[in-house]
Design a protein around this motif. Structure first.
Motif, PDB file in Angstrom:
ATOM      1  N   UNK A   1       4.712  -1.127 -11.142  1.00 25.18           N
ATOM      2  CA  UNK A   1       3.844  -2.118 -11.852  1.00 25.18           C
ATOM      3  C   UNK A   1       4.353  -2.079 -13.226  1.00 25.18           C
ATOM      4  N   UNK A   2       4.659  -1.207 -14.056  1.00 25.84           N
ATOM      5  CA  UNK A   2       5.035  -1.335 -15.490  1.00 25.84           C
ATOM      6  C   UNK A   2       6.566  -2.241 -15.331  1.00 25.84           C
ATOM      7  N   UNK A   3       7.393  -1.839 -14.463  1.00 28.07           N
ATOM      8  CA  UNK A   3       8.678  -2.502 -14.337  1.00 28.07           C
ATOM      9  C   UNK A   3       8.476  -4.093 -14.000  1.00 28.07           C
TER      10      UNK A   3
ATOM     11  N   UNK B   1      -4.895  -1.620  -8.952  1.00 31.37           N
ATOM     12  CA  UNK B   1      -6.267  -1.035  -8.435  1.00 31.37           C
ATOM     13  C   UNK B   1      -6.045   0.512  -8.524  1.00 31.37           C
ATOM     14  N   UNK B   2      -7.319   0.961  -8.726  1.00 28.03           N
ATOM     15  CA  UNK B   2      -7.430   2.325  -8.627  1.00 28.03           C
ATOM     16  C   UNK B   2      -8.697   2.638  -8.390  1.00 28.03           C
TER      17      UNK B   2
ATOM     18  N   UNK C   1       1.782   9.444  -5.910  1.00 26.15           N
ATOM     19  CA  UNK C   1       1.478   7.865  -5.374  1.00 26.15           C
ATOM     20  C   UNK C   1       1.155   7.395  -6.749  1.00 26.15           C
ATOM     21  N   UNK C   2       0.309   7.667  -7.740  1.00 23.98           N
ATOM     22  CA  UNK C   2       0.041   6.822  -8.843  1.00 23.98           C
ATOM     23  C   UNK C   2       0.970   6.657  -9.729  1.00 23.98           C
ATOM     24  N   UNK C   3       1.680   7.801  -9.876  1.00 22.62           N
ATOM     25  CA  UNK C   3       2.999   7.765 -11.019  1.00 22.62           C
ATOM     26  C   UNK C   3       3.901   6.918 -10.452  1.00 22.62           C
ATOM     27  N   UNK C   4       4.060   6.838  -9.154  1.00 19.70           N
ATOM     28  CA  UNK C   4       5.252   5.719  -8.580  1.00 19.70           C
ATOM     29  C   UNK C   4       4.678   4.160  -8.855  1.00 19.70           C
TER      30      UNK C   4
ATOM     31  N   UNK D   1       0.955  -1.359   0.056  1.00 25.53           N
ATOM     32  CA  UNK D   1       0.099   0.179   0.076  1.00 25.53           C
ATOM     33  C   UNK D   1       0.967   1.108   0.007  1.00 25.53           C
ATOM     34  N   UNK D   2       0.767   2.172  -0.944  1.00 24.79           N
ATOM     35  CA  UNK D   2       1.545   3.269  -1.056  1.00 24.79           C
ATOM     36  C   UNK D   2       0.534   4.466  -0.650  1.00 24.79           C
TER      37      UNK D   2
END
Length: 186
Positions: free
Chosen positions: A96-98, A109-110, A88-91, A79-80
């Motif tokens: 997630x992408x990596x 989840x968003x 937060x979302x960019x991080x 949980x961030x």
């Protein structure tokens, strides 16, 4: 405002219920004596000492973070949290992408963001074109080919999203989403 939560206690109760539901469907755990665990643990330690095995978990793609948390491991819930508009979302999307582009299944989840915005942000991450440029159509001439290549990379990844549909309603399953992640996680 979009994504505003009118009844925080009720929202948190719902989140807690969903988490309990997720954990209830997990494989049941067995109780064993520590002596039964030691051979396996010592074998893994020896593999790391001998250089046969890397970090414990999936790399985040950020070396300083990996040095602290040793990657993401099965069964962990990450949980961030931070104040609004602090990235937060960019991080989280970068992490997630990596992981997803290295073959690890990721479910993102968003409760605030529509899937189109998440997709745009991921496309930005994948091709190193600023999200601001994509949103504002500023200086995008010549970037189309990069965006197409990024889209192809994302299609090959194991990245799934559960999102708001843009009206504050959380997209949760087959009725609301073109597919379910469980169809693709094997």
């Amino acid at each position: 405002t979009q994504g505003a939560i009118d009844d925080v206690p009720r929202f948190l109760d719902g989140v807690q219920a969903r988490l309990f539901e997720l954990f209830a469907t997990q494989e049941k755990r067995a109780v064993v004596h520590i002596a039964d665990c030691l051979p396996y643990a010592l074998e893994r330690i020896d593999e790391r000492i001998e250089g046969k095995r890397g970090m414990l978990g999936v790399p985040s793609g950020l070396q300083p973070l990996d040095e602290i948390v040793t990657g993401w491991r099965d069964g962990e819930l990450v949980i961030i949290a931070a104040r609004p508009s602090h990235g937060k979302t960019a991080f989280a999307l970068n992490l997630s992408f990596n992981a997803a582009t290295r073959g690890t299944p990721v479910l993102f989840f968003s409760c605030e963001m529509a899937r189109e915005e998440i997709t745009g942000r991921l496309t930005s991450i994948a091709n190193d074109v600023s999200w601001h440029s994509i949103r504002s159509n500023f200086n995008l001439k010549g970037e189309r080919e990069k965006l197409v290549r990024a889209s192809e990379m994302l299609k090959r990844s194991k990245l799934f999203v559960e999102t708001s549909d843009g009206r504050g309603r959380v997209v949760t399953g087959p009725r609301d989403f073109p597919c379910t992640a469980s169809q693709h996680l094997d």
